[in-house]
Write a protein that holds these residues in place. Structure first.
Motif, short mmCIF file in Angstrom:
data_model
loop_
_atom_site.label_atom_id
_atom_site.label_comp_id
_atom_site.label_asym_id
_atom_site.label_seq_id
_atom_site.Cartn_x
_atom_site.Cartn_y
_atom_site.Cartn_z
N TRP A 50 14.04 -10.65 -5.80
CA TRP A 50 13.34 -9.86 -4.87
C TRP A 50 12.95 -9.83 -4.36
CZ3 TRP A 50 17.02 -6.47 -2.83
CH2 TRP A 50 18.70 -6.54 -3.86
N GLU A 51 11.50 -10.32 -4.88
CA GLU A 51 10.27 -10.26 -4.20
C GLU A 51 10.10 -10.87 -2.65
OE1 GLU A 51 6.43 -10.21 -5.93
OE2 GLU A 51 7.12 -10.87 -7.44
N LYS A 52 11.30 -12.42 -3.11
CA LYS A 52 11.76 -12.98 -1.67
C LYS A 52 12.14 -12.27 -0.49
CE LYS A 52 13.34 -17.88 -0.60
NZ LYS A 52 14.36 -19.01 -1.00
N ILE A 53 13.57 -11.99 -0.75
CA ILE A 53 13.51 -10.88 -0.48
C ILE A 53 13.82 -9.84 0.54
CG2 ILE A 53 16.17 -9.62 0.05
CD1 ILE A 53 17.18 -10.57 -2.24
N ILE A 54 12.79 -8.97 -0.57
CA ILE A 54 11.60 -7.99 0.27
C ILE A 54 10.56 -8.39 1.52
CG2 ILE A 54 10.01 -6.12 -0.31
CD1 ILE A 54 11.82 -5.37 -2.56
N ASN A 55 9.69 -9.68 1.16
CA ASN A 55 8.88 -10.47 2.12
C ASN A 55 9.60 -10.77 3.32
OD1 ASN A 55 6.63 -10.52 0.34
ND2 ASN A 55 6.77 -11.84 -0.63
N ASN A 56 11.03 -11.60 3.30
CA ASN A 56 11.81 -11.70 3.87
C ASN A 56 11.67 -10.30 5.35
OD1 ASN A 56 11.68 -14.58 3.89
ND2 ASN A 56 13.59 -13.88 2.71
N GLN B 283 4.68 -4.33 -2.97
CA GLN B 283 4.87 -4.96 -1.46
C GLN B 283 4.98 -4.16 0.15
OE1 GLN B 283 8.85 -6.93 -3.60
NE2 GLN B 283 7.47 -8.54 -1.60
N PHE B 284 5.83 -3.19 0.22
CA PHE B 284 5.94 -2.28 1.45
C PHE B 284 4.21 -1.60 1.28
CE2 PHE B 284 10.07 -2.28 -0.05
CZ PHE B 284 10.54 -2.78 0.84
N ALA B 285 3.67 -0.81 0.61
CA ALA B 285 2.59 -0.71 0.76
C ALA B 285 1.65 -1.20 1.10
CB ALA B 285 2.21 0.21 -0.55
N LYS C 235 1.39 -1.58 5.08
CA LYS C 235 0.65 0.00 5.79
C LYS C 235 2.53 0.59 5.71
CE LYS C 235 -3.23 -1.72 7.05
NZ LYS C 235 -4.12 -0.09 6.66
N TYR C 236 3.53 0.25 4.83
CA TYR C 236 4.04 1.25 4.75
C TYR C 236 4.17 2.73 3.69
CZ TYR C 236 7.29 -1.28 7.29
OH TYR C 236 8.17 -2.34 8.66
N ASN C 237 4.51 3.16 4.66
CA ASN C 237 4.27 5.31 3.75
C ASN C 237 5.73 5.26 2.67
OD1 ASN C 237 3.15 7.62 2.98
ND2 ASN C 237 4.68 8.62 3.53
N ILE C 238 5.87 5.07 1.83
CA ILE C 238 6.84 4.93 0.34
C ILE C 238 7.76 6.27 -0.30
CG2 ILE C 238 7.90 3.62 -1.30
CD1 ILE C 238 5.15 2.68 0.15
N ILE C 239 8.29 7.06 0.26
CA ILE C 239 8.37 7.79 -0.68
C ILE C 239 9.76 8.20 -2.33
CG2 ILE C 239 10.49 10.17 -0.73
CD1 ILE C 239 10.51 9.44 2.40
N ILE C 240 9.08 8.32 -2.74
CA ILE C 240 9.55 8.15 -4.05
C ILE C 240 10.48 9.34 -4.45
CG2 ILE C 240 9.06 8.02 -6.19
CD1 ILE C 240 8.11 5.92 -5.35
#
Length: 388
Positions: free
Chosen positions: A70-76, A115-117, A120-125
């Motif tokens: 999943w790290e690889k999928i998200i990084n891609n 990974q998103f932070a 520079k992404y602002n994440i909603i939980i």
């Protein structure tokens, strides 16, 4: 959001298997969605929220024990949506779902969120299935989530409690109503603004680096040493002065082409379907401030509201050009020293380019661009609300 296909809001919604992600998406779009994935990954599908087109990026539920996959999928996916890409291609809002009843945020969740932070992404939980626990426990869990995420990412996050499909218990006479959806929709807009503010400075810096690199091919190469060094400095300085204004203006125009129908909803405006006449910008340039032109056009009754918004976006932005003067260009003596030492014009040009790259790559420069973005967004928001 805008119904223009090129300016559709991109929503990424992720979470572990069984957390209620699909129920949240179904409640968000107001219908049951059945999606078939033929391979692992993150996939887009178009829908509408409150009559506005959106693209929802979804996947199979994330699975603990398959961290590397999943790290690889998200990084891609993040690479495809990098800061160097056009704004319309980014994720405009990122939601990570955690089930309330679990009362625990796992290391796997933190790793995915980070990974998103880092990009520079602002994440909603989204605290899903929040009907499963009482208010006191929810509040306690929210504090745990905020603390753990900030510890890992050094950032504050929004946590929204939501129950998209609450269960009817035996002691209930009727099925409970969903809750938290309107708050979640509001969080999406807040998140998009924060993502824009956090990523645009990096987006602009990447574009400036390409401009500087390309500009070396037509940099001055004739003249006496002292005269030539001045010409070369001025050449690259003009590139930055011109293009910072251009890129900030273009970015803000794209942002408001997506958002203006939200800010002026009572006027039922769809600005993004209109083409902006950017040639008109040159006629306005240097004629006054945003405040002057906004006040001027707001007094002209025959201008449609949309036309006034267009003009607000086209007027010169409040960009302090002092931003380019905090050390990007070294003193002439130092530059002359570089020329004397290398005794080659090409070496000198490359050294100047390297100096520019180093300076515009600093956090100080990034922060200055961010201040410009925030100030201009705030000023234009005030004017749009005033006109509305």
């Amino acid at each position: 959001m805008s119904n223009n296909d090129e300016l559709t809001l991109n929503l990424l919604i992720l979470g572990q298997t069984g957390v209620g992600k699909s129920s949240l998406i179904n409640a968000l779009v107001g219908e049951y969605i059945e999606i078939f994935f033929n391979k692992d990954g993150i996939f887009p599908h178009q829908h509408e929220i409150d009559g506005k087109k959106v693209v929802i990026y979804d996947s199979w539920g994330l699975e603990v024990g398959k961290d590397e996959k999943w790290e690889k999928i998200i990084n891609n996916a993040l690479k495809e949506k990098g800061v160097d890409k056009d704004i319309k291609d980014w994720f405009h809002s990122v939601t990570y779902c955690i089930q309330a009843g679990g009362l625990k945020i796992q290391d796997f969740d933190i790793k995915m969120i980070k990974q998103f932070a880092d990009e520079k992404y602002n994440i909603i939980i989204a605290l899903t299935k929040s009907d499963q626990i009482g208010k006191a426990k929810r509040e306690e869990f929210i504090e745990i989530i905020k603390k753990e995420v900030k510890k890992a990412t050094k950032k504050d996050i929004m946590v929204i409690t939501v129950s998209a499909d609450p269960e009817q218990l035996d002691n209930m006479t009727e099925k409970p109503k969903p809750f938290g959806l309107e708050e979640y929709k509001a969080a999406i807009l807040i998140s998009w603004r924060e993502i824009f503010i956090n990523r645009i400075p990096l987006h602009i810096i990447e574009k400036l680096k390409k401009d500087i690199e390309n500009a070396k091919y037509n940099a001055p190469r004739e003249g006496k040493d002292k005269e030539l060094s001045n010409k070369i400095q001025k050449h690259f300085s003009n590139i930055l002065n011109t293009n910072i204004q251009k890129y900030v203006r273009e970015s803000i125009e794209k942002y408001y082409n997506i958002n203006v129908d939200i800010l002026a909803a009572s006027k039922n405006i769809n600005l993004s379907n209109r083409k902006l006449d950017l040639n008109f910008y040159s006629e306005l340039y240097g004629s006054g401030t945003i405040e002057f032109w906004t006040d001027f056009f707001s007094d002209l009754e025959y201008f449609e509201f949309v036309d006034r918004i267009k003009l607000i976006l086209l007027v010169p932005l409040a960009i302090p050009m002092g931003i380019l003067e905090f050390g990007i260009i070294k003193p002439l003596e130092f530059l002359m020293h570089i020329m004397e030492k290398g005794n080659k014009i090409e070496t000198f040009i490359n050294d100047v380019i390297r100096e520019y790259f180093e300076k515009i790559g600093t956090e100080e420069f990034e922060d200055e661009i961010r201040k410009i973005i925030i100030n201009n967004l705030n000023e234009i928001d005030k004017k749009i609300i005033k006109l509305n």
